[in-house]
Design an enzyme around this catalytic site. Structure first.
Site, PDB file in Angstrom:
ATOM      1  N   TYR A  65     -49.271  39.172  -8.091  1.00  0.00           N
ATOM      2  CA  TYR A  65     -49.354  40.607  -7.797  1.00  0.00           C
ATOM      3  C   TYR A  65     -50.786  40.965  -7.418  1.00  0.00           C
ATOM      4  O   TYR A  65     -51.669  41.060  -8.259  1.00  0.00           O
ATOM      5  CB  TYR A  65     -48.865  41.440  -8.990  1.00  0.00           C
ATOM      6  CG  TYR A  65     -47.458  41.116  -9.443  1.00  0.00           C
ATOM      7  CD1 TYR A  65     -46.538  40.525  -8.573  1.00  0.00           C
ATOM      8  CD2 TYR A  65     -47.020  41.397 -10.728  1.00  0.00           C
ATOM      9  CE1 TYR A  65     -45.249  40.224  -8.973  1.00  0.00           C
ATOM     10  CE2 TYR A  65     -45.728  41.100 -11.143  1.00  0.00           C
ATOM     11  CZ  TYR A  65     -44.851  40.501 -10.260  1.00  0.00           C
ATOM     12  OH  TYR A  65     -43.573  40.204 -10.667  1.00  0.00           O
ATOM     13  N   PHE A 212     -36.325  44.947 -10.828  1.00  0.00           N
ATOM     14  CA  PHE A 212     -35.786  46.111 -10.114  1.00  0.00           C
ATOM     15  C   PHE A 212     -34.780  46.861 -10.997  1.00  0.00           C
ATOM     16  O   PHE A 212     -33.660  47.153 -10.567  1.00  0.00           O
ATOM     17  CB  PHE A 212     -35.111  45.716  -8.797  1.00  0.00           C
ATOM     18  CG  PHE A 212     -36.013  45.089  -7.763  1.00  0.00           C
ATOM     19  CD1 PHE A 212     -37.375  45.319  -7.772  1.00  0.00           C
ATOM     20  CD2 PHE A 212     -35.490  44.289  -6.766  1.00  0.00           C
ATOM     21  CE1 PHE A 212     -38.202  44.743  -6.809  1.00  0.00           C
ATOM     22  CE2 PHE A 212     -36.304  43.717  -5.797  1.00  0.00           C
ATOM     23  CZ  PHE A 212     -37.668  43.935  -5.824  1.00  0.00           C
ATOM     24  N   PRO A 213     -35.145  47.172 -12.250  1.00  0.00           N
ATOM     25  CA  PRO A 213     -34.180  47.883 -13.115  1.00  0.00           C
ATOM     26  C   PRO A 213     -33.814  49.262 -12.562  1.00  0.00           C
ATOM     27  O   PRO A 213     -32.757  49.805 -12.888  1.00  0.00           O
ATOM     28  CB  PRO A 213     -34.916  47.993 -14.454  1.00  0.00           C
ATOM     29  CG  PRO A 213     -36.370  47.900 -14.099  1.00  0.00           C
ATOM     30  CD  PRO A 213     -36.440  46.952 -12.937  1.00  0.00           C
ATOM     31  N   LEU A 214     -34.707  49.800 -11.712  1.00  0.00           N
ATOM     32  CA  LEU A 214     -34.405  51.080 -11.051  1.00  0.00           C
ATOM     33  C   LEU A 214     -34.028  50.840  -9.594  1.00  0.00           C
ATOM     34  O   LEU A 214     -34.121  51.761  -8.776  1.00  0.00           O
ATOM     35  CB  LEU A 214     -35.632  52.003 -11.116  1.00  0.00           C
ATOM     36  CG  LEU A 214     -36.021  52.472 -12.516  1.00  0.00           C
ATOM     37  CD1 LEU A 214     -37.431  53.052 -12.523  1.00  0.00           C
ATOM     38  CD2 LEU A 214     -35.012  53.510 -12.994  1.00  0.00           C
ATOM     39  N   GLY A 215     -33.623  49.629  -9.267  1.00  0.00           N
ATOM     40  CA  GLY A 215     -33.341  49.331  -7.865  1.00  0.00           C
ATOM     41  C   GLY A 215     -34.594  49.500  -7.033  1.00  0.00           C
ATOM     42  O   GLY A 215     -34.544  49.842  -5.866  1.00  0.00           O
ATOM     43  N   GLY A 217     -36.591  51.853  -7.152  1.00  0.00           N
ATOM     44  CA  GLY A 217     -36.661  53.241  -6.701  1.00  0.00           C
ATOM     45  C   GLY A 217     -35.486  53.652  -5.836  1.00  0.00           C
ATOM     46  O   GLY A 217     -35.330  54.837  -5.518  1.00  0.00           O
ATOM     47  N   PHE A 218     -34.618  52.700  -5.482  1.00  0.00           N
ATOM     48  CA  PHE A 218     -33.501  53.034  -4.592  1.00  0.00           C
ATOM     49  C   PHE A 218     -32.264  53.505  -5.349  1.00  0.00           C
ATOM     50  O   PHE A 218     -31.381  54.123  -4.793  1.00  0.00           O
ATOM     51  CB  PHE A 218     -33.073  51.829  -3.741  1.00  0.00           C
ATOM     52  CG  PHE A 218     -34.190  51.235  -2.943  1.00  0.00           C
ATOM     53  CD1 PHE A 218     -35.119  52.043  -2.325  1.00  0.00           C
ATOM     54  CD2 PHE A 218     -34.306  49.860  -2.816  1.00  0.00           C
ATOM     55  CE1 PHE A 218     -36.158  51.488  -1.597  1.00  0.00           C
ATOM     56  CE2 PHE A 218     -35.341  49.301  -2.092  1.00  0.00           C
ATOM     57  CZ  PHE A 218     -36.269  50.116  -1.476  1.00  0.00           C
TER      58      PHE A 218
END
Ligand SMILES: NC(=O)c1ccc[n+]([C@@H]2O[C@H](COP(=O)([O-])OP(=O)(O)OC[C@H]3O[C@@H](n4cnc5c(N)ncnc54)[C@H](OP(=O)(O)O)[C@@H]3O)[C@@H](O)[C@H]2O)c1
Length: 300
Positions: A65, A212-215, A217-218
């Site tokens: 990162y 990506f637990p929130l996709g 942001g999607f």
């Protein structure tokens, strides 16, 4: 397996190492495309310090990162670390100067990545190291990669071994070589393609840490067409992000959250999801958004 608290309860990574189920994913603290420094360094440092103030004791990171930027930010913001803080990092890849993610899985390269992480995070041993499975493009037998991590654990440089972006067969193969403490794959309310693997980790009492637990942001906009998330959020006076995270905590007792954000406000919102209790009607509606093995696009 878990005990209750406002951060979703505690989960044991190993016999002596327990973390709150709500943690923090630090990837968003790098610059755009997870490349280069953040636009606002002080804001990134403030997010990390606020995470620890909120009781977060599990931060997910990697030398990939930035590269290196996020590990350097963590050391700057939080070193010397609180004794209970678990830093989870990843090895098995590198970034080129065009920001591509490329495999770096030879056992010698894995060893040197562990030493790089130790130096940059300023620790003597790494609490949790994920081997990023690059599949056939790695060009190195998976068993040899896992064996290298096992040796590093025997040497005391790694406390726990995890697997990232892994398929079920490699999870089983790795477990025949060493103890696997955690698996990190893509999984969220609108993407259940890792459902079989999640099930296997639950059975094995191994942590499952959805990335990506929130996709990323999607999830919010993609799921809005179905209205379920929005209706449940309204019912609880919560946000759709919080409902998405709470659903993960309810979905399997071995799920640990590492939602990513570069904002203190979103960090506070996401952390509060650990105390959001969904009822059976909520979880049934959210379960029905997508079938196991599917994403929202495939389901609609
Ligand atoms: N193993 C792997 O291959 C892999 C791959 C990807 C990620 N990861 C790990 O997983 C962690 C989580 O992934 P992620 O950060 O990419 O995805 P995520 O947690 O699904 O979503 C992060 C995105 O959602 C936004 N967001 C966060 N909280 C929000 C809220 N309450 N309301 C609205 N938007 C919100 C963030 O923007 P703001 O910054 O504006 O809040 C960011 O764009 C990463 O930090 C990393 O540690 C691992």
């Amino acid at each position: 397996m878990t005990t209750a608290n406002a951060l979703g309860g505690k989960f044991p990574l190993d016999a002596g190492l327990t973390v709150n189920r709500v943690g923090f994913g630090a990837m968003q603290l790098a610059g755009p495309g997870v490349f280069g420094p953040p636009a606002d360094r002080d804001r990134a440092l403030a997010v990390l310090r606020r995470a620890v103030e909120l009781g977060i004791d599990h931060i997910d990171t990697s030398d990939f990162y930035g590269p290196w930027v996020v590990n350097e930010l963590i050391a700057e913001a939080l070193h010397p670390y609180e004794s209970h803080l678990v830093l989870a990092t990843k090895i098995g890849a590198y970034r080129d100067d065009k920001a591509n993610w490329l495999p770096l899985n030879h056992p010698d390269a894995l060893r040197s990545q562990v030493h790089d992480n130790l130096r940059r995070l300023q620790v003597d041993a790494l609490d949790l190291v994920y081997l990023r499975d690059m599949g056939p493009q790695a060009g190195i037998a998976f068993a040899d990669q896992v064996g290298a991590l096992h040796e590093l654990k025997e040497q005391g440089l790694i406390r726990n071994i995890g697997l990232s972006n892994v398929e079920l067969d490699h999870f089983e193969e790795a477990r025949s070589i060493t103890t696997i403490a955690s698996v990190q794959n893509l999984f969220n309310v609108v993407n259940r393609t890792s459902a079989a693997l999640l099930h296997a980790t639950t059975e094995a009492e191994v942590a499952f840490v959805p990335f990506f637990p929130l996709g990323s942001g999607f999830a919010d906009s993609r799921a809005r067409g179905d209205d379920a998330l929005a209706a449940i959020a309204d019912k609880h006076g919560a946000t759709q992000a919080q409902v998405s995270l709470a659903w993960l905590l309810h979905h399997a007792c071995n799920i640990l959250l590492i939602p990513g954000t570069s904002s203190v406000a979103h960090l506070e919102e996401n952390t509060a999801a650990g105390a959001l209790v969904l009822d059976e009607d909520d979880t049934a509606k959210l379960d029905a958004l997508v079938a196991d093995g599917e994403t929202l696009e495939e389901a609609h």
